[in-house]
Design a protein around this motif. Structure first.
Motif, PDB file in Angstrom:
ATOM      1  N   ALA A  32      -8.266   5.454  -8.625  1.00 14.47           N
ATOM      2  CA  ALA A  32      -9.113   5.311  -9.808  1.00 14.47           C
ATOM      3  C   ALA A  32      -8.281   5.443 -11.083  1.00 14.47           C
ATOM      4  N   ALA A  33      -7.330   6.383 -11.072  1.00 19.99           N
ATOM      5  CA  ALA A  33      -6.469   6.568 -12.239  1.00 19.99           C
ATOM      6  C   ALA A  33      -5.622   5.319 -12.486  1.00 19.99           C
ATOM      7  N   LEU A  34      -5.145   4.684 -11.423  1.00 15.88           N
ATOM      8  CA  LEU A  34      -4.374   3.452 -11.570  1.00 15.88           C
ATOM      9  C   LEU A  34      -5.225   2.350 -12.196  1.00 15.88           C
ATOM     10  N   THR A  35      -6.477   2.242 -11.758  1.00 15.84           N
ATOM     11  CA  THR A  35      -7.379   1.223 -12.292  1.00 15.84           C
ATOM     12  C   THR A  35      -7.661   1.454 -13.770  1.00 15.84           C
ATOM     13  N   VAL A  36      -7.995   2.703 -14.110  1.00 17.09           N
ATOM     14  CA  VAL A  36      -8.272   3.037 -15.512  1.00 17.09           C
ATOM     15  C   VAL A  36      -7.021   2.825 -16.360  1.00 17.09           C
ATOM     16  N   LEU A 164       2.716  -7.911 -14.315  1.00 20.02           N
ATOM     17  CA  LEU A 164       3.629  -6.948 -13.713  1.00 20.02           C
ATOM     18  C   LEU A 164       2.917  -5.623 -13.436  1.00 20.02           C
ATOM     19  N   ALA A 165       2.133  -5.170 -14.413  1.00 16.84           N
ATOM     20  CA  ALA A 165       1.397  -3.919 -14.220  1.00 16.84           C
ATOM     21  C   ALA A 165       0.371  -4.070 -13.102  1.00 16.84           C
ATOM     22  N   GLY A 166      -0.316  -5.216 -13.077  1.00 18.36           N
ATOM     23  CA  GLY A 166      -1.295  -5.467 -12.019  1.00 18.36           C
ATOM     24  C   GLY A 166      -0.650  -5.498 -10.642  1.00 18.36           C
ATOM     25  N   ALA A 167       0.562  -6.083 -10.578  1.00 15.67           N
ATOM     26  CA  ALA A 167       1.279  -6.107  -9.300  1.00 15.67           C
ATOM     27  C   ALA A 167       1.633  -4.685  -8.869  1.00 15.67           C
ATOM     28  N   GLY A 168       2.034  -3.851  -9.839  1.00 14.97           N
ATOM     29  CA  GLY A 168       2.340  -2.457  -9.527  1.00 14.97           C
ATOM     30  C   GLY A 168       1.122  -1.707  -9.012  1.00 14.97           C
ATOM     31  N   VAL A 169      -0.022  -1.941  -9.668  1.00 13.75           N
ATOM     32  CA  VAL A 169      -1.266  -1.305  -9.229  1.00 13.75           C
ATOM     33  C   VAL A 169      -1.650  -1.795  -7.835  1.00 13.75           C
ATOM     34  N   ALA A 170      -1.491  -3.090  -7.584  1.00  7.56           N
ATOM     35  CA  ALA A 170      -1.827  -3.642  -6.267  1.00  7.56           C
ATOM     36  C   ALA A 170      -0.948  -3.033  -5.180  1.00  7.56           C
ATOM     37  N   ILE A 171       0.351  -2.875  -5.472  1.00  4.81           N
ATOM     38  CA  ILE A 171       1.253  -2.255  -4.495  1.00  4.81           C
ATOM     39  C   ILE A 171       0.860  -0.802  -4.252  1.00  4.81           C
ATOM     40  N   GLY A 172       0.570  -0.084  -5.364  1.00  4.83           N
ATOM     41  CA  GLY A 172       0.157   1.307  -5.232  1.00  4.83           C
ATOM     42  C   GLY A 172      -1.137   1.451  -4.446  1.00  4.83           C
ATOM     43  N   THR A 173      -2.094   0.559  -4.713  1.00  4.33           N
ATOM     44  CA  THR A 173      -3.366   0.595  -3.992  1.00  4.33           C
ATOM     45  C   THR A 173      -3.167   0.300  -2.513  1.00  4.33           C
ATOM     46  N   GLY A 174      -2.282  -0.664  -2.218  1.00  2.00           N
ATOM     47  CA  GLY A 174      -1.993  -0.978  -0.814  1.00  2.00           C
ATOM     48  C   GLY A 174      -1.395   0.205  -0.077  1.00  2.00           C
ATOM     49  N   MET A 175      -0.475   0.913  -0.743  1.00  5.42           N
ATOM     50  CA  MET A 175       0.127   2.097  -0.133  1.00  5.42           C
ATOM     51  C   MET A 175      -0.920   3.185   0.102  1.00  5.42           C
ATOM     52  N   LEU A 176      -1.824   3.364  -0.874  1.00  3.06           N
ATOM     53  CA  LEU A 176      -2.881   4.358  -0.717  1.00  3.06           C
ATOM     54  C   LEU A 176      -3.823   3.977   0.425  1.00  3.06           C
ATOM     55  N   ASN A 177      -4.132   2.683   0.538  1.00  7.64           N
ATOM     56  CA  ASN A 177      -5.001   2.235   1.632  1.00  7.64           C
ATOM     57  C   ASN A 177      -4.371   2.513   2.992  1.00  7.64           C
ATOM     58  N   ARG A 178      -3.057   2.234   3.097  1.00 10.90           N
ATOM     59  CA  ARG A 178      -2.382   2.511   4.370  1.00 10.90           C
ATOM     60  C   ARG A 178      -2.392   4.016   4.682  1.00 10.90           C
ATOM     61  N   ARG A 179      -2.195   4.807   3.633  1.00 11.77           N
ATOM     62  CA  ARG A 179      -2.226   6.266   3.824  1.00 11.77           C
ATOM     63  C   ARG A 179      -3.614   6.730   4.276  1.00 11.77           C
ATOM     64  N   ARG A 180      -4.647   6.171   3.668  1.00 11.35           N
ATOM     65  CA  ARG A 180      -6.015   6.547   4.061  1.00 11.35           C
ATOM     66  C   ARG A 180      -6.312   6.105   5.493  1.00 11.35           C
ATOM     67  N   ASP A 181      -5.835   4.915   5.867  1.00 14.12           N
ATOM     68  CA  ASP A 181      -6.051   4.452   7.244  1.00 14.12           C
ATOM     69  C   ASP A 181      -5.396   5.387   8.247  1.00 14.12           C
ATOM     70  N   LEU A 182      -4.170   5.841   7.909  1.00 17.23           N
ATOM     71  CA  LEU A 182      -3.488   6.783   8.808  1.00 17.23           C
ATOM     72  C   LEU A 182      -4.254   8.092   8.902  1.00 17.23           C
ATOM     73  N   GLN A 183      -4.769   8.568   7.758  1.00 19.26           N
ATOM     74  CA  GLN A 183      -5.546   9.807   7.767  1.00 19.26           C
ATOM     75  C   GLN A 183      -6.803   9.658   8.610  1.00 19.26           C
ATOM     76  N   TRP A 184      -7.487   8.511   8.447  1.00 21.32           N
ATOM     77  CA  TRP A 184      -8.695   8.270   9.236  1.00 21.32           C
ATOM     78  C   TRP A 184      -8.355   8.227  10.729  1.00 21.32           C
ATOM     79  N   THR A 185      -7.254   7.598  11.071  1.00 15.34           N
ATOM     80  CA  THR A 185      -6.851   7.487  12.472  1.00 15.34           C
ATOM     81  C   THR A 185      -6.561   8.868  13.053  1.00 15.34           C
ATOM     82  N   ARG A 186      -5.811   9.676  12.293  1.00 13.64           N
ATOM     83  CA  ARG A 186      -5.497  11.030  12.778  1.00 13.64           C
ATOM     84  C   ARG A 186      -6.763  11.871  12.941  1.00 13.64           C
ATOM     85  N   GLN A 187      -7.648  11.804  11.952  1.00 14.76           N
ATOM     86  CA  GLN A 187      -8.877  12.594  12.021  1.00 14.76           C
ATOM     87  C   GLN A 187      -9.760  12.138  13.180  1.00 14.76           C
TER      88      GLN A 187
END
Length: 198
Positions: A32-36, A164-187
């Motif tokens: 959310a902070a990245l989007t804002v 460029l900023a949008g690409a950075g946000v997209a990369i950051g969001t993708g990394m966060l999504n992968r992290r959340r998927d791993l957390q969901w899988t572990r849980q």
């Protein structure tokens, strides 16, 4: 499009609120902070882009004034025929050819190559621009050209930074999504591992 942006921004602002018992995770708040931040960057960059456009316009107008003082238009005369039509070209569109030409400037004859439409016969007059010494020069900047350059620089600069900023946000969001998927899988694995077998 504006409704989508407004909806994402509203959702991001809600996620940034720290409320007790909220199901919003730290990664959700970071996204959310990245989007804002991206939206705020776009707003902050508007006056910067306007300033850049104004400076470009001033520089181009100063160049136009200098060129108006230094450059003069003269008539050159082609010395050779400029080829023929390009094979397969549209009937209304002529290809270009380079031919030698001469022009007079301050009682001296100059010679150089000119680009003219194909089919231009020898002896044709061609208007060109020359500097104080009589050497061939590029066409001077006009006020309309200065304005177009200013708008182009301002818009292009804003768009490039936002891309460029949008690409950075997209990369950051993708990394966060992968992290959340791993957390969901572990849980999920932990939950299924703790569940009694039937």
């Amino acid at each position: 499009m504006s409704q989508v942006v407004h909806g994402r921004l509203s959702l991001a602002l809600v996620m940034l609120r720290r409320e007790p018992g909220s199901l919003v995770r730290r990664s959700d708040r970071l996204e959310a902070a990245l989007t804002v931040g991206l939206v705020m960057l776009g707003i902050v960059l508007v006056p910067v882009a306007v300033w850049l456009g104004v400076r470009t316009d001033e520089n181009q107008r100063a160049l136009a004034q200098q060129q108006a003082h230094d450059l003069r238009q003269v008539t050159a005369t082609t010395l050779e025929d400029a080829g023929g039509w390009r094979a397969g070209a549209d009937l209304e569109t002529a290809s270009l050819g380079t031919v030698p030409a001469t022009w007079d400037w301050r009682e001296r004859t100059h010679r150089g190559d000119l680009t003219v439409p194909a089919g231009t016969p020898a002896g044709s007059p061609v208007e060109i621009w020359v500097d104080r010494s009589g050497a061939r020069a590029a066409e001077p900047v006009t006020e309309a050209g200065a304005a177009i350059s200013a708008v182009t620089v301002a818009v292009f600069g804003w768009v490039m930074v936002m891309l460029l900023a949008g690409a950075g946000v997209a990369i950051g969001t993708g990394m966060l999504n992968r992290r959340r998927d791993l957390q969901w899988t572990r849980q999920l694995e932990r939950f299924l591992g703790d569940a009694p077998a039937h």
